[in-house]
Design a protein around this motif. Structure first.
Motif, mmCIF file in Angstrom:
data_model
loop_
_atom_site.group_PDB
_atom_site.id
_atom_site.type_symbol
_atom_site.label_atom_id
_atom_site.label_comp_id
_atom_site.label_asym_id
_atom_site.label_seq_id
_atom_site.Cartn_x
_atom_site.Cartn_y
_atom_site.Cartn_z
ATOM 1 N N ASP A 61 -80.334 40.930 -98.938
ATOM 2 C CA ASP A 61 -81.085 39.759 -98.912
ATOM 3 C C ASP A 61 -80.152 38.861 -99.298
ATOM 4 O O ASP A 61 -79.731 38.581 -100.695
ATOM 5 C CB ASP A 61 -82.230 39.581 -99.727
ATOM 6 N N TRP A 62 -79.271 38.165 -98.613
ATOM 7 C CA TRP A 62 -77.867 37.225 -98.911
ATOM 8 C C TRP A 62 -78.464 36.111 -99.594
ATOM 9 O O TRP A 62 -77.868 35.603 -100.427
ATOM 10 C CB TRP A 62 -77.244 36.985 -97.815
ATOM 11 N N ARG A 63 -79.881 35.437 -99.172
ATOM 12 C CA ARG A 63 -80.226 34.218 -99.980
ATOM 13 C C ARG A 63 -80.681 34.784 -101.491
ATOM 14 O O ARG A 63 -80.016 33.884 -102.279
ATOM 15 C CB ARG A 63 -81.650 33.861 -99.282
ATOM 16 N N LEU A 64 -81.056 35.867 -101.755
ATOM 17 C CA LEU A 64 -81.336 36.360 -103.243
ATOM 18 C C LEU A 64 -80.003 36.502 -103.938
ATOM 19 O O LEU A 64 -79.895 36.437 -105.112
ATOM 20 C CB LEU A 64 -82.246 37.375 -103.182
ATOM 21 N N ARG A 66 -77.143 35.286 -103.514
ATOM 22 C CA ARG A 66 -76.415 33.884 -103.890
ATOM 23 C C ARG A 66 -77.215 33.504 -104.919
ATOM 24 O O ARG A 66 -76.362 32.860 -105.722
ATOM 25 C CB ARG A 66 -76.476 33.108 -102.384
ATOM 26 N N ALA A 67 -78.397 33.355 -104.749
ATOM 27 C CA ALA A 67 -79.395 32.843 -105.792
ATOM 28 C C ALA A 67 -79.142 33.488 -107.186
ATOM 29 O O ALA A 67 -79.251 33.019 -108.303
ATOM 30 C CB ALA A 67 -80.734 32.664 -105.640
ATOM 31 N N ALA A 94 -73.047 36.839 -92.580
ATOM 32 C CA ALA A 94 -74.093 36.448 -93.549
ATOM 33 C C ALA A 94 -73.780 35.858 -94.817
ATOM 34 O O ALA A 94 -74.510 34.799 -95.316
ATOM 35 C CB ALA A 94 -75.025 37.590 -93.798
ATOM 36 N N ALA A 97 -72.293 32.192 -94.227
ATOM 37 C CA ALA A 97 -73.646 31.276 -93.920
ATOM 38 C C ALA A 97 -74.518 30.795 -95.261
ATOM 39 O O ALA A 97 -74.839 29.946 -95.531
ATOM 40 C CB ALA A 97 -74.744 32.153 -93.238
ATOM 41 N N ARG A 98 -74.134 31.587 -96.362
ATOM 42 C CA ARG A 98 -74.417 31.053 -97.810
ATOM 43 C C ARG A 98 -73.615 30.623 -98.501
ATOM 44 O O ARG A 98 -73.947 30.512 -99.819
ATOM 45 C CB ARG A 98 -75.253 32.716 -98.374
ATOM 46 N N ALA A 224 -82.165 41.647 -104.446
ATOM 47 C CA ALA A 224 -81.664 41.353 -103.113
ATOM 48 C C ALA A 224 -81.128 42.694 -102.611
ATOM 49 O O ALA A 224 -80.661 42.584 -101.258
ATOM 50 C CB ALA A 224 -80.016 40.765 -103.333
#
Length: 236
Positions: A61-64, A66-67, A94, A97-98, A224
């Motif tokens: 999960d690239w959003r998590l 990065r977070a 991906a 994109a983050r 992630a």
């Protein structure tokens, strides 16, 4: 009146003490295990941190990611002469994109042809000036190379490999060297490239000179991913 006999066992108190000590030890081990799974180096010491991934990690999960603080991702692209990482292309898209910087890793096979390994890498990794410098992973792996080459042969093959990969990337590579590999071949001393070292939790000194990147943990657990992650920091 006859005295009552003391029927308590003489070692009961000692056993209770040992049980209490054992409980303390088990709790300490549990806390240590949890901290090992969640530990990251202090951002005040290492402002730039990231991750090294390969397809055996599974979905990410690239959003998590990065977070959680990953500023960059090094993605395994190839290994030896024929293995290519199935997650590389999608991971490259991906991560970017983050807003993460991305680099490619080749896992070097000590027993395989340098020309063929370079060809494998440049086939999957695009010629892209925005990519981070390629990282070449070196370790002694008896599964793929039971009879490791001598130092002269190793250096000759490696020179061939580096020439081709660096021509493709248009920038010098980073040498990701294990402790065992460095002990046998002394790449950090013989080859003038930036060094990437590895050791859980404690800064390693086996390269014998300053390093640029450090895999500080290979067991970090984040939401992630479903598998432990290699967490990497940059020396500035």
């Amino acid at each position: 009146m006859p005295k009552k006999r003391n029927t308590a066992r003489p070692h009961t108190g000692r056993r209770r003490l040992l049980a209490a000590l054992l409980l303390v030890v088990l709790v300490a081990i549990g806390i240590g295990w949890w901290k090992a799974r969640t530990w990251m180096p202090d951002r005040r010491d290492y402002p730039v941190q990231g991750v090294w991934l390969s397809d055996d990690i599974g979905p990410v999960d690239w959003r998590l990611l990065r977070a959680a603080g990953a500023d960059f991702a090094y993605l395994t692209a190839s290994e030896g002469i024929s293995t290519r990482d199935t997650a590389f292309a999608d991971g490259l898209i991906a991560a970017r994109a983050r807003g993460m910087q991305v680099g490619a890793v080749h896992v070097y096979d000590l027993c395989a042809s340098a020309d063929a390994q370079a060809a494998n890498f440049v086939t999957i990794v695009p010629r892209d000036k925005d990519l981070l410098p390629p990282a070449i992973r070196f370790d002694i792996d008896s599964r793929t190379c039971q009879q490791v080459p001598g130092e002269a042969q190793m250096q000759s093959e490696l020179t061939t490999f580096l020439n081709q990969v660096e021509k493709h990337a248009e920038k010098p590579v980073i040498l990701m060297v294990s402790r065992a590999l460095e002990k046998q071949y002394h790449l950090a001393a013989r080859i003038d490239r930036n060094i990437w070292v590895e050791q859980d939790f404690l800064e390693p000194a086996y390269a014998g000179r300053p390093w640029v990147m450090w895999t500080a943990s290979d067991r970090l657990r984040l939401d992630a991913a479903n598998a432990p992650l290699h967490w990497v920091v940059v020396q500035q």
